[in-house]
Design a protein around this motif. Structure first.
Motif, short mmCIF file in Angstrom:
data_model
loop_
_atom_site.label_atom_id
_atom_site.label_comp_id
_atom_site.label_asym_id
_atom_site.label_seq_id
_atom_site.Cartn_x
_atom_site.Cartn_y
_atom_site.Cartn_z
N LEU A 352 42.64 38.90 56.23
CA LEU A 352 42.50 38.24 54.93
C LEU A 352 41.04 38.31 54.49
O LEU A 352 40.12 38.23 55.30
N PRO A 353 40.80 38.44 53.18
CA PRO A 353 39.41 38.51 52.71
C PRO A 353 38.74 37.15 52.78
O PRO A 353 39.38 36.11 52.61
N THR A 354 37.45 37.17 53.05
CA THR A 354 36.66 35.95 52.92
C THR A 354 36.40 35.70 51.45
O THR A 354 36.66 36.57 50.60
N GLU A 355 35.88 34.51 51.13
CA GLU A 355 35.56 34.24 49.73
C GLU A 355 34.48 35.20 49.24
O GLU A 355 34.52 35.64 48.09
N HIS A 356 33.53 35.55 50.11
CA HIS A 356 32.51 36.54 49.73
C HIS A 356 33.16 37.88 49.44
O HIS A 356 32.86 38.54 48.43
N GLU A 357 34.06 38.32 50.32
CA GLU A 357 34.71 39.61 50.13
C GLU A 357 35.59 39.64 48.90
O GLU A 357 35.77 40.70 48.28
N LEU A 358 36.14 38.48 48.55
CA LEU A 358 36.96 38.43 47.35
C LEU A 358 36.15 38.87 46.13
O LEU A 358 36.68 39.52 45.22
N HIS A 359 34.86 38.56 46.13
CA HIS A 359 33.98 38.93 45.01
C HIS A 359 33.23 40.23 45.27
O HIS A 359 32.55 40.74 44.38
N HIS A 360 33.36 40.75 46.50
CA HIS A 360 32.73 42.02 46.87
C HIS A 360 33.76 42.85 47.63
O HIS A 360 33.67 43.02 48.86
N PRO A 361 34.76 43.37 46.93
CA PRO A 361 35.89 44.05 47.59
C PRO A 361 35.47 45.20 48.51
O PRO A 361 36.13 45.44 49.53
N SER A 362 34.39 45.89 48.16
CA SER A 362 33.97 47.01 49.00
C SER A 362 33.58 46.56 50.40
O SER A 362 33.72 47.32 51.37
N ASP A 363 33.11 45.31 50.53
CA ASP A 363 32.78 44.79 51.86
C ASP A 363 34.04 44.64 52.70
O ASP A 363 34.02 44.90 53.92
N TRP A 364 35.12 44.20 52.07
CA TRP A 364 36.39 44.09 52.80
C TRP A 364 36.87 45.47 53.22
O TRP A 364 37.34 45.66 54.36
N VAL A 365 36.76 46.45 52.32
CA VAL A 365 37.18 47.81 52.64
C VAL A 365 36.38 48.34 53.82
O VAL A 365 36.94 48.94 54.75
N ARG A 366 35.07 48.10 53.82
CA ARG A 366 34.24 48.56 54.93
C ARG A 366 34.63 47.86 56.24
O ARG A 366 34.66 48.47 57.31
N ARG A 367 34.90 46.56 56.15
CA ARG A 367 35.28 45.83 57.37
C ARG A 367 36.59 46.37 57.93
O ARG A 367 36.75 46.52 59.15
N MET A 368 37.55 46.66 57.07
CA MET A 368 38.83 47.16 57.53
C MET A 368 38.70 48.56 58.15
O MET A 368 39.47 48.95 59.03
N SER A 369 37.70 49.32 57.68
CA SER A 369 37.49 50.66 58.21
C SER A 369 36.62 50.65 59.46
O SER A 369 36.46 51.69 60.11
N GLY A 370 36.06 49.46 59.76
CA GLY A 370 35.19 49.37 60.92
C GLY A 370 33.75 49.67 60.63
O GLY A 370 32.90 49.63 61.54
N ALA A 371 33.42 49.97 59.37
CA ALA A 371 32.04 50.29 59.01
C ALA A 371 31.28 49.01 58.72
O ALA A 371 31.86 48.01 58.27
N PRO A 372 29.97 48.97 58.96
CA PRO A 372 29.17 47.77 58.68
C PRO A 372 29.03 47.53 57.19
O PRO A 372 29.03 48.48 56.39
N ALA A 373 28.91 46.26 56.81
CA ALA A 373 28.70 45.91 55.41
C ALA A 373 27.29 46.26 55.02
O ALA A 373 26.40 46.42 55.87
#
Length: 377
Positions: A352-373
């Motif tokens: 699930l996205p954090t509130e920060h990721e909700l406003h920064h979707p690319s951070d969620w995408v990076r986290r799901m891919s295993g890449a650092p934010a």
């Protein structure tokens, strides 16, 4: 009476349901034949919408929704069903309150009994019962035997008829459009069977924490004030720029703030995702969809009556943005990695996205891919 039993009886739920039924009113006048036609038509539209939800979301859960049910209800029926849902959702919080406070829980229960009676809860439900078009309730099966394990979808027939008449839109198109949104919620919980308990546990922890302090009376008075405000200003649009009132003012500790932030993100995700499905429907499915969107949006989005009350109650107008944030999150993620990539969000709570990721979707995408934010975000 032991403290746990006392906590579980802090609101007279039967009185709340009865009061709501009396105060809500019947809605638009319809003959018995018309009522039967509307009920049958809404059932057809609810079934038809599932195929479209599957086509847009690609969620296999939409292929077969036999673990839940669809109910077409009147206003009193909606209020009664929500009494069951509230009782089921709040049960763990009340038990936790009893465990935390022991004998002092009885004192808190007495304070709450003075602040929020079954009558006042019924008045709140009556107001909402006249506004809500549909709702998915995943919690009722936890309390009432006989309700399908997956919960139930409620379609409030008199309100749907009232709004389609008010907007002067095509009834067939409007009913299908409404069902698409609500069936999406049903599919979300079917796709993520862990989500119900996850939300319930978080709400229980937050409510128990807020009610477990030494200032319970002040907290409960805020609930009462928020309830009364509905009767004074039923078209609640939000607080002023500097208003941080409501129950949010009681949330001081970092753990409570973290839970609220998480629940905020999850609820925004669920509503935003449902909005994406609605917007994914074009004129080939709902011929007058453009007109419906324009007219429905122009009436102040009354579909969000429950959201507005909870935002008023919790003071979230100073905290939350519109559910458009959730919609923007889904749209950007899908644009970056496709719907299949986005659907990883339903696999487990950690996705699930954090509130920060909700406003920064690319951070969620990076986290799901295993890449650092990105550094600094």
């Amino acid at each position: 009476m032991d403290t746990t039993s006392a906590a579980l009886r802090l609101i007279n739920w039967d009185l709340a349901a009865g009061t709501a039924a009396k105060l809500a009113g019947a809605g638009p006048k319809l003959t018995s034949t018309q009522i039967a036609q509307v009920v049958a038509d809404l059932r057809i539209k609810a079934d038809a919408s599932v195929e479209h939800v599957y086509r847009i979301t690609h969620l296999e859960a939409a292929r077969d929704l036999r673990d839940s049910e669809v109910l077409v209800v009147d206003r009193a029926g909606w209020a009664h069903a929500n009494v069951q849902g509230f009782e089921a959702m709040l049960g763990p919080a009340l038990r936790r309150l009893a465990e935390i406070k022991g004998d002092k829980a009885v004192e808190s229960v007495s304070a709450l009994g003075r602040a929020v009676t079954g009558t006042e809860m019924g008045a709140i439900l009556a107001f909402l019962a006249s506004k809500v078009l549909g709702q998915y309730d995943p919690f009722a099966p936890l309390l009432r035997p006989g309700i399908p394990a997956g919960g139930r979808l409620l379609l409030v027939a008199p309100n749907i008829v009232e709004i389609e008449r008010e907007l002067a839109v095509d009834a067939d198109d409007f009913r299908l459009w409404v069902c698409l949104h609500e069936q999406t919620h049903r599919v979300q919980f079917a796709a993520a069977p862990w989500l119900r308990e996850h939300l319930r546990d978080n709400v229980a922890e937050l409510v128990a924490s807020m009610m477990g302090g030494n200032d319970s009376a002040s907290l409960l008075e805020r609930i009462r004030d928020a309830a009364r405000s509905l009767g004074e200003a039923p078209s609640v649009e939000g607080s002023g720029p500097g208003d941080t009132g409501g129950l949010l003012a009681k949330i001081q500790g970092p753990e409570e703030k973290a839970i609220l932030s998480h629940v905020t993100a999850v609820m925004s995700l669920l509503e935003g995702h449902a909005n994406v499905v609605m917007d994914g429907i074009d004129a080939s499915v709902v011929p007058t969809v453009r007109t419906i969107r324009q007219r429905f949006g122009g009436r102040g989005k009354s579909r969000g009556a429950i959201e507005k009350w909870f935002r008023k109650l919790l003071g979230l107008d100073a905290k939350m943005r519109q559910y458009s944030d959730g919609q923007a999150f889904v749209n950007q993620v899908v644009a970056e990695i496709g719907m299949e990539g986005f659907n990883a969000v339903w696999e487990k709570a950690e996705n699930l996205p954090t509130e920060h990721e909700l406003h920064h979707p690319s951070d969620w995408v990076r986290r799901m891919s295993g890449a650092p934010a990105d550094a600094g975000l």
